[in-house]
Write a protein that holds these residues in place. Structure first.
Motif, PDB file in Angstrom:
ATOM      1  N   THR A 140       3.104   5.722  11.131  1.00 57.98           N
ATOM      2  CA  THR A 140       2.291   4.502  11.196  1.00 57.98           C
ATOM      3  C   THR A 140       0.896   4.758  10.659  1.00 57.98           C
ATOM      4  OG1 THR A 140       1.415   2.815  12.666  1.00 57.98           O
ATOM      5  CG2 THR A 140       1.531   5.038  13.540  1.00 57.98           C
ATOM      6  N   ASP A 141       0.206   3.691  10.231  1.00 57.02           N
ATOM      7  CA  ASP A 141      -1.156   3.811   9.731  1.00 57.02           C
ATOM      8  C   ASP A 141      -2.190   3.766  10.848  1.00 57.02           C
ATOM      9  OD1 ASP A 141      -0.284   3.941   7.105  1.00 57.02           O
ATOM     10  OD2 ASP A 141      -0.358   1.763   6.827  1.00 57.02           O
ATOM     11  N   ASP A 142      -1.780   3.356  12.059  1.00 57.41           N
ATOM     12  CA  ASP A 142      -2.700   3.306  13.188  1.00 57.41           C
ATOM     13  C   ASP A 142      -2.976   4.740  13.659  1.00 57.41           C
ATOM     14  OD1 ASP A 142      -3.359   3.310  16.139  1.00 57.41           O
ATOM     15  OD2 ASP A 142      -3.454   1.151  15.712  1.00 57.41           O
ATOM     16  N   ARG A 148      -0.510   7.005  15.838  1.00 58.66           N
ATOM     17  CA  ARG A 148       0.051   8.159  15.110  1.00 58.66           C
ATOM     18  C   ARG A 148      -0.248   9.461  15.863  1.00 58.66           C
ATOM     19  NH1 ARG A 148      -1.872  11.178  10.313  1.00 58.66           N
ATOM     20  NH2 ARG A 148      -0.045  12.091   9.309  1.00 58.66           N
TER      21      ARG A 148
END
Length: 543
Positions: free
Chosen positions: A31-33, A37
């Motif tokens: 994930t980009d979070d 992450r």
């Protein structure tokens, strides 16, 4: 949030398939979070360790250590990952890798890479002492970072208790440590405290370093102690060498240190007496230089505050004057019209036009102040759209020509080439920037009543120049005039109105468009302000 989510997922899989948990956390780790992450990577590494995939777990902790700015359980994710790697390496018995990893962690910890609580710092230094087998990392109260922190705390509390003028050259009345020496240099006023707090490494670099070659050449050592006998600097000597030393005490130097210069070659003592004396005074001079430097930086900080206050005061006065002039005209013309004292239509129309100009001027002043405030705060949103650069310049020039015609000014417009270059611009903001340059040209051209505007597109950019033959800008002020509240100096006999925000606003607008603004000027010969903006590809002059 990421850690709580990862912990919940781990509980869900605890009594189920570990490999399923690993696969799930691997998917979440993409994930980009950053927070989610980091939590997923922490859960992944834990399950890899449960599954016996130790190398994979070490690799996952390495990835987790590369995520900055995320906290897991009150700890920075990077610090938690690196500390757990050390645990794993210790369990595996890989001592060489453990010492290397722990050494890097110790250097970052003592360099202040993370902001930690005292208890966390003490816990980590204790762990490092166990892994490295080195007493210097043991988290006792005598460690240098703790001594530095205690010294800063003590100094701050003393200043808070009494904010009268504070001037300390050593850690007198500021106990910090029984074994660790701390160098303290400070100067305080009722509103500002400036201090230098350092350990032996700083003094070794800045005091011993420049003198090391001379000390070795002259076969001497130095020993510097504070008023309580604690060592600040020691090089090639110790307190036991008193019999062969030349001593300068606090009473001699009137500084809060005792300096001891010791010969390491007693047979050459008499032949090198002059050199040792020079070395002594050099050391004292350096210490005095430190005191002077502290005073200089304190004075510089106070001077900067006074200059900022003066600039703000000048700005308030300038804004008040700028508002007062059009308001006075508006009130006079409004009173004449309201009382019916204007007898003919021609005068009445002239008064209406004067009212219109005054209203527009006030509107522009208010908009400039509001826009500058929004840009400074980062709240202003530029809406960039394709704009015909030539049409924009011609429209602003036409409006400005009508504005200054009654004052006897002429505006000459020229454009090089035959094409129609297009730029991405916020039309209102860019128009305001060009208007400010034109208004400046008129303000600073009291004798020459002509202002020139020309544009040209070449090499993928559009250049718009505003030129006058006014009083000019001195070379030393040509960059300063783009700072807020700063106005160019005018020769004797000239009075130029303004707030000091016009050119600062212009520069912010042009930078937001990806361009630059430059000035070429000479005193008495006028000025040329050039705006350079990127043009859209395929819309060059003549295309």
């Amino acid at each position: 949030p990421g850690e709580r989510f990862a912990a919940g997922e781990a509980l869900e899989y605890r009594d189920r398939d570990i490999r399923g948990a690993i696969a799930h956390f691997q998917q979440l780790s993409r994930t980009d979070d950053a927070g989610l992450r980091a939590g997923a990577l922490l859960g992944l590494a834990r399950n890899q360790r449960k599954a016996g995939q130790i190398e994979a777990a070490l690799a996952t902790y390495t990835v987790l250590a590369g995520i900055p700015g995320v906290f897991l359980g009150g700890w920075p994710a990077e610090l938690r990952a690196r500390r757990t790697r050390c645990d794993v390496l210790e369990q595996l018995g890989r001592q060489a890798e453990l010492k290397e990893e722990a050494g890097r962690l110790a250097r970052d910890l003592h360099a202040g890479r993370w902001r930690l609580t005292r208890s966390t710092f003490m816990y980590l230094t204790g762990e490092l002492g166990r892994w490295l087998g080195d007493a210097q990392w043991v988290g006792s109260n005598e460690s240098l970072p703790m001594a530095l922190a205690a010294s800063v705390d003590s100094l701050w509390e003393r200043w808070q208790r009494d904010r009268s003028a504070l001037n300390m050259l050593a850690n007198q009345d500021c106990p910090v440590s029984r074994e660790r020496s701390v160098f303290l240099l400070c100067r305080g006023t009722p509103t500002r405290l400036v201090a230098l707090v350092s350990g032996p490494g700083f003094l070794d670099h800045h005091v011993v370093g420049p003198l090391r070659a001379s000390l070795e050449r002259q076969n001497v050592g130095i020993f510097l102690a504070d008023g309580e006998g604690r060592t600040l600097v020691s090089y090639r000597t110790s307190t036991a060498a008193q019999a062969q030393s030349v001593i300068r005490t606090m009473a001699d130097t009137r500084l809060p240190w005792t300096l001891r210069v010791v010969s390491t070659d007693p047979a050459a003592e008499f032949t090198r007496l002059a050199a040792r004396r020079w070395l002594l005074f050099s050391g004292l001079g350096f210490m005095a230089l430190l005191a002077v430097a502290g005073s200089y930086f304190s004075l510089r900080a106070v001077t900067r505050e006074i200059r900022a206050a003066r600039l703000q005061s000048d700005f308030v006065a300038a804004v008040s004057h700028e508002f007062r002039t059009p308001l006075t005209s508006l009130r006079q013309f409004t009173d004449l019209l309201a009382e019916g004292r204007v007898s003919n239509d021609a005068d009445r129309q002239r008064y209406y036009e004067a009212l219109q100009r005054g209203t527009r001027r006030l509107t522009r002043l208010v908009e400039n102040l509001l826009d500058f405030g929004r840009m400074e705060a980062g709240f202003y949103r530029f809406v960039l759209q394709p704009v015909h650069a030539r049409e924009l310049v011609e429209r602003v020039a036409s409006e400005f020509r009508d504005e200054v015609r009654h004052r006897g000014y002429r505006l000459e417009l020229g454009w090089g080439g035959t094409g129609a270059p297009i730029i991405d611009a916020d039309e209102a903001a860019l128009g305001r920037a060009l208007w400010n340059l034109l208004d400046n040209a008129v303000k600073y051209s009291p004798d020459c009543k002509t202002v020139w505007v020309d544009g040209v597109a070449e090499n993928g950019s559009v250049t718009i120049r505003v030129r006058d033959r006014g009083i000019g800008v001195p070379a030393g002020e040509q960059r300063a005039i783009f700072r807020k509240f700063v106005r160019g100096s005018a020769p004797n006999g000239y009075t130029v109105k303004g707030t000091g925000l016009g050119l600062a606003l212009v520069e912010q607008i042009i930078r937001a468009h990806g361009g630059t603004v430059n000035v070429e000027s000479a005193v008495g010969e006028g000025s040329t302000f050039a705006i350079v903006l990127p043009a859209q590809p395929g819309h060059e002059i003549g295309s």
